[in-house]
Design an enzyme around this catalytic site. Structure first.
Site, PDB file in Angstrom:
ATOM      1  N   HIS A  17      35.726  37.115   7.429  1.00 55.38           N
ATOM      2  CA  HIS A  17      36.028  38.220   6.313  1.00 55.38           C
ATOM      3  C   HIS A  17      35.082  39.041   5.877  1.00 55.38           C
ATOM      4  O   HIS A  17      33.845  38.452   5.465  1.00 55.38           O
ATOM      5  CB  HIS A  17      36.707  37.342   4.958  1.00 55.38           C
ATOM      6  CG  HIS A  17      37.741  36.455   5.462  1.00 55.38           C
ATOM      7  ND1 HIS A  17      39.245  36.872   5.109  1.00 55.38           N
ATOM      8  CD2 HIS A  17      37.800  35.386   5.743  1.00 55.38           C
ATOM      9  CE1 HIS A  17      39.896  35.898   5.490  1.00 55.38           C
ATOM     10  NE2 HIS A  17      39.089  35.105   5.845  1.00 55.38           N
ATOM     11  N   LEU A  18      34.960  40.309   5.972  1.00 54.63           N
ATOM     12  CA  LEU A  18      34.165  41.280   5.739  1.00 54.63           C
ATOM     13  C   LEU A  18      34.549  42.314   4.317  1.00 54.63           C
ATOM     14  O   LEU A  18      33.580  43.045   3.915  1.00 54.63           O
ATOM     15  CB  LEU A  18      33.857  42.140   6.885  1.00 54.63           C
ATOM     16  CG  LEU A  18      33.109  41.397   7.953  1.00 54.63           C
ATOM     17  CD1 LEU A  18      32.966  42.276   9.260  1.00 54.63           C
ATOM     18  CD2 LEU A  18      31.748  40.754   7.750  1.00 54.63           C
ATOM     19  N   ARG A  19      35.390  42.070   3.962  1.00 54.47           N
ATOM     20  CA  ARG A  19      36.009  42.633   2.749  1.00 54.47           C
ATOM     21  C   ARG A  19      35.966  44.246   2.861  1.00 54.47           C
ATOM     22  O   ARG A  19      35.969  44.728   3.915  1.00 54.47           O
ATOM     23  CB  ARG A  19      34.964  42.150   1.659  1.00 54.47           C
ATOM     24  CG  ARG A  19      34.979  40.611   1.251  1.00 54.47           C
ATOM     25  CD  ARG A  19      36.323  40.055   1.278  1.00 54.47           C
ATOM     26  NE  ARG A  19      36.267  38.670   0.826  1.00 54.47           N
ATOM     27  CZ  ARG A  19      36.856  37.700   0.916  1.00 54.47           C
ATOM     28  NH1 ARG A  19      38.430  37.974   1.753  1.00 54.47           N
ATOM     29  NH2 ARG A  19      36.998  36.533   0.548  1.00 54.47           N
ATOM     30  N   HIS A 134      47.235  30.917  10.034  1.00 58.61           N
ATOM     31  CA  HIS A 134      46.740  30.430   8.816  1.00 58.61           C
ATOM     32  C   HIS A 134      47.571  29.424   8.718  1.00 58.61           C
ATOM     33  O   HIS A 134      48.621  29.437   8.058  1.00 58.61           O
ATOM     34  CB  HIS A 134      46.601  31.066   7.611  1.00 58.61           C
ATOM     35  CG  HIS A 134      46.017  30.493   6.420  1.00 58.61           C
ATOM     36  ND1 HIS A 134      44.817  30.824   5.854  1.00 58.61           N
ATOM     37  CD2 HIS A 134      46.508  29.425   5.610  1.00 58.61           C
ATOM     38  CE1 HIS A 134      44.315  29.925   4.882  1.00 58.61           C
ATOM     39  NE2 HIS A 134      45.525  29.126   4.887  1.00 58.61           N
ATOM     40  N   ASP A 242      34.940  31.821   9.377  1.00 61.56           N
ATOM     41  CA  ASP A 242      35.670  31.721   8.104  1.00 61.56           C
ATOM     42  C   ASP A 242      34.728  32.151   7.081  1.00 61.56           C
ATOM     43  O   ASP A 242      35.306  31.913   5.715  1.00 61.56           O
ATOM     44  CB  ASP A 242      36.674  30.725   7.839  1.00 61.56           C
ATOM     45  CG  ASP A 242      37.888  31.013   6.774  1.00 61.56           C
ATOM     46  OD1 ASP A 242      38.102  32.183   6.660  1.00 61.56           O
ATOM     47  OD2 ASP A 242      38.308  30.040   6.153  1.00 61.56           O
ATOM     48  N   HIS A 246      32.804  35.855  -2.040  1.00 62.67           N
ATOM     49  CA  HIS A 246      33.372  36.401  -3.155  1.00 62.67           C
ATOM     50  C   HIS A 246      32.333  36.225  -4.101  1.00 62.67           C
ATOM     51  O   HIS A 246      31.142  35.363  -4.371  1.00 62.67           O
ATOM     52  CB  HIS A 246      34.344  35.133  -3.873  1.00 62.67           C
ATOM     53  CG  HIS A 246      35.695  35.020  -3.272  1.00 62.67           C
ATOM     54  ND1 HIS A 246      36.799  36.105  -3.550  1.00 62.67           N
ATOM     55  CD2 HIS A 246      36.077  34.195  -2.260  1.00 62.67           C
ATOM     56  CE1 HIS A 246      37.498  35.720  -2.692  1.00 62.67           C
ATOM     57  NE2 HIS A 246      37.353  34.827  -1.911  1.00 62.67           N
ATOM     58  N   ALA A 257      38.820  31.393  -3.830  1.00 69.84           N
ATOM     59  CA  ALA A 257      38.709  30.513  -2.439  1.00 69.84           C
ATOM     60  C   ALA A 257      38.012  31.263  -1.467  1.00 69.84           C
ATOM     61  O   ALA A 257      38.569  32.416  -1.023  1.00 69.84           O
ATOM     62  CB  ALA A 257      40.090  30.039  -2.014  1.00 69.84           C
TER      63      ALA A 257
END
Length: 334
Positions: A17-19, A134, A242, A246, A257
């Site tokens: 996840h790279l946002r 998922h 993964d 945050h 999470a």
């Protein structure tokens, strides 16, 4: 004889996840230090669903971290048509990601009716695209969510026997056993944190909110099965971090999470393989098996790791990384 240097093909991170926004550059550059290619998860806001959105997201990431290559992926939505899937494939998509509604970050727009996506799966099978899952039942007890989901893999095999399927971030012995029981078009990604930790690390002595993720880290028995699969040399299992950043305040105040592991996942994996005397299997796990499953050319760029202790920072980019403040025994060679 002790090994103090390892040279392998530069790894692929096949689940990260790279946002979005300003911090994306930092997250992309962190993983670019360790990996050549990434599969960036499409659960952004708005999600990456169309071909144009997918190409735009790829461009933003590759411009943020020159040299990093994005393997394009889109978020599966029941509204996608066969023509949409063809357009995504033509634009370079390798994979579509299926999220059950409410299963993880930004999945409120996920799917509630599994069978409403069967026409999308059929189109993906026809176009040779990979289905990324998922694999959790979000309404079930948290420690049973993955195990209760696994029957859906049998349903996929029955209805779409040629579809390639990845159970992402396998977190249970049941998940490992299920992937092993299915044909070669089913695979699973394994994270550094599921290799390294158990639930006791999350909630044993006191709550460590920075190790809270979905699927949650589970028992020692589950970790043992995950480790056995990673070290086995079975091409069904390969690396996906993964890594999911945050901000510290969101982790500590809101319980968001996700574990930010981009800085420390690869050296942690090396430590784990070293402890099992399986460094000879490391390159396949990090750099070969996943590429083969995706039908990607193997990376020609190499990376050397050396036995050189360093300390993970307590905080970076406003995020508390996995293994913050700990001494880690492997690093990139300078």
């Amino acid at each position: 004889m002790a090994i103090d240097r390892i040279t392998i093909r530069k790894p692929d991170d096949l689940h990260i996840h790279l946002r979005q926004g300003e911090l994306l550059q930092d997250y992309a550059q962190d993983v670019g230090k360790w990996c050549k290619r990434v599969v960036p998860m499409p659960n952004t806001v708005p999600p990456v669903i169309t071909a144009n959105q997918m190409l735009d997201y790829k461009k933003v990431i590759e411009e943020a971290s020159p040299g990093l290559v994005v393997v394009p992926v889109f978020k599966i939505d029941a509204s996608l048509t066969f023509d949409d899937i063809k357009a995504l494939k033509k634009s370079g998509a390798f994979m579509g990601k299926y999220y059950p509604q409410g299963a993880t970050t930004n999945s409120k727009g996920g799917n509630t009716d599994w069978k409403s996506c069967f026409s999308v799966f059929e189109a993906m099978e026809s176009e040779g695209l990979i289905l990324s899952m998922h694999g959790e039942e979000p309404d079930d007890p948290v420690l049973l969510r993955e195990e209760r989901y696994l029957s859906r893999l049998d349903e996929l095999l029955m209805n779409f026997p040629k579809l390639k399927v990845i159970l992402e971030h396998v977190s249970t012995k049941a998940g490992i056993d299920k992937v092993l029981s299915l044909p070669s078009n089913f695979a699973g990604t394994i994270t550094a944190h599921h290799l390294h930790y158990t639930l006791d690390d999350v909630i044993g002595g006191s709550l460590n909110s920075h190790l809270f993720c979905k699927p949650i880290i589970k028992s020692a028995e589950d970790r043992q099965a995950i480790r056995a699969a990673a070290f086995s040399g079975n091409p069904k299992f390969f690396y996906g971090s993964d890594s999911a950043p945050h901000q510290k305040r969101d982790k500590e105040l809101k319980g968001a999470a996700g574990i930010y592991s981009a800085l420390t996942a690869i050296p942690t994996v090396i430590e784990e393989f070293e402890s099992a005397n399986k460094l000879d299997c490391l390159e396949n796990f990090l750099s070969t098996y996943g590429a083969n499953f995706y039908n990607l050319e193997l990376n020609q760029e190499k990376i050397t790791f050396e036995k050189k202790t360093w300390t993970c920072p307590q905080e970076i980019h406003g995020v508390v990384p996995m293994r913050a403040g700990e001494s880690i025994s492997w690093n990139r060679a300078q």
